[in-house]
Design an enzyme around this catalytic site. Structure first.
Site, PDB file in Angstrom:
ATOM      1  N   LYS A 122     -43.669-142.533  76.306  1.00 40.39           N
ATOM      2  CA  LYS A 122     -42.784-142.122  74.604  1.00 40.39           C
ATOM      3  C   LYS A 122     -42.698-141.022  74.119  1.00 40.39           C
ATOM      4  O   LYS A 122     -44.149-140.121  74.266  1.00 40.39           O
ATOM      5  CB  LYS A 122     -43.667-143.188  73.925  1.00 40.39           C
ATOM      6  CG  LYS A 122     -44.192-143.363  72.633  1.00 40.39           C
ATOM      7  CD  LYS A 122     -41.685-143.688  72.323  1.00 40.39           C
ATOM      8  CE  LYS A 122     -41.547-143.814  70.591  1.00 40.39           C
ATOM      9  NZ  LYS A 122     -39.946-144.568  70.492  1.00 40.39           N
ATOM     10  N   LYS A 207     -40.105-148.308  68.780  1.00 35.80           N
ATOM     11  CA  LYS A 207     -40.357-149.269  67.223  1.00 35.80           C
ATOM     12  C   LYS A 207     -38.718-150.465  67.686  1.00 35.80           C
ATOM     13  O   LYS A 207     -39.000-151.069  66.093  1.00 35.80           O
ATOM     14  CB  LYS A 207     -39.563-147.991  66.185  1.00 35.80           C
ATOM     15  CG  LYS A 207     -38.848-148.452  65.392  1.00 35.80           C
ATOM     16  CD  LYS A 207     -37.481-148.593  65.432  1.00 35.80           C
ATOM     17  CE  LYS A 207     -36.438-146.836  66.292  1.00 35.80           C
ATOM     18  NZ  LYS A 207     -35.403-147.227  66.217  1.00 35.80           N
TER      19      LYS A 207
END
Length: 310
Positions: A122, A207
């Site tokens: 990420k 997300k």
């Protein structure tokens, strides 16, 4: 309709843009102007990215060496408050005074055995040249990875299992509140071996995957994954590129999408469609009204087989 909008991090701070509060405020205002168009007559939940912001806070914390830097879960909570505040204020400047808003600090459970902890992917924080990134990785013990023609710090991104604050989010929706929650994928937490003590963990949850879980648990009518392109494309950047208008999850899964760009958005859309039988749409924030009307974006649905292009 009950609509969950997953607002991309690039809508808050654009790639390569100086990470100032003024720039973020300007971008949030632009996003709010679009989202406000679909608020009347609908129940609205807004999730958002936080990659640039959480990375910036980590850098700022590391600059003060008299205390141990705050962990990523605490920084994630800080970004939820910071970004939620700006979204509330800019949306409130556009909608009637009577419309209530609430930002919910959202804890999300992850699995300690998630393989993501062994493979950081990420990206967070600003972009660097290769030389800058390698020097910082050596100095700070970071993992780094390419991001376009630049490099960024990467951290573990475990899958979300459970959203702890889902009940108060539902209660607020029932009272007509526009809710901002699950920012940055939520605050990553996990239980200890006893299964009784919950604590934060050094990670950033994707997300889009968290937004899909959020939309599923809220029984949302549609999940809108808002980004900076008008659809998901095949052969992106090539003369043969084509926009996908509608697709069954099985068809999308066969195509494959880059993990660092459209991949998580497509995965989230497929999971929501499969788990709920409802539609997820990937599209441009500026087209959000057309998206809700079924006239724009890539619509992912189990109700129709095959794939259609524009």
């Amino acid at each position: 309709m009950r609509i969950v909008v997953a607002l991309g991090g690039n809508a808050l701070l654009r790639r390569g843009e100086p990470m100032t509060a003024d720039n973020q405020r300007t971008n949030v205002k632009i996003a709010a102007e679009q989202i406000a168009k679909v608020a009347p007559g609908n129940e609205l939940v807004i999730a958002h990215g936080n990659g640039p912001q959480v990375g910036l806070l980590a850098l700022q914390g590391a600059a003060y060496d008299k205390v141990t830097p705050y962990p990523l879960d605490v920084l994630g909570a800080e970004t939820e408050g910071m970004i939620g505040y700006m979204i509330e204020q800019e949306m409130g400047n556009l909608l009637p005074f009577e419309v209530p808003f609430a930002t919910i600090l959202t804890q999300v459970e992850v699995d300690a055995k998630d393989p993501a902890f062994q493979n950081p992917t990420k990206p967070i924080g600003p972009v660097y040249s290769k030389e800058e990134a390698e020097a910082l990785a050596k100095e700070k013990g970071w993992s780094i990875a390419p991001d376009g023609d630049k490099f960024r710090r990467v951290v573990a991104s475990p899958r979300p299992k459970r959203i702890f604050e889902i009940r108060p989010v539902k209660w607020l929706l029932e009272k007509g509140t526009i809710v901002i929650c699950a920012g940055g994928g939520g605050i990553p937490t996990m239980y200890d071996e006893s299964g009784k003590k919950l604590s934060g963990v050094e990670a950033v949850i994707d997300k889009d995957l968290c937004s899909a879980l959020l939309a599923q648990e809220l029984s949302a009518d549609v999940l809108i994954i808002a980004t900076d392109v008008d659809a998901a494309y095949i052969d992106w950047g090539k003369p043969t590129q084509k926009a996908i208008a509608q697709a069954h999850p099985d068809e999308l899964e066969r195509l494959g999408f880059a993990a660092g760009s459209m991949g998580p958005k497509v995965q989230a859309a497929m999971e929501f469609a499969r788990n709920t039988g409802k539609d997820a749409v990937i599209g441009s924030l500026e087209n959000i009204v057309a998206i809700t009307e079924g006239k724009s974006g890539t619509r992912v649905s189990t109700r129709k087989a095959g794939i259609e292009y524009r």
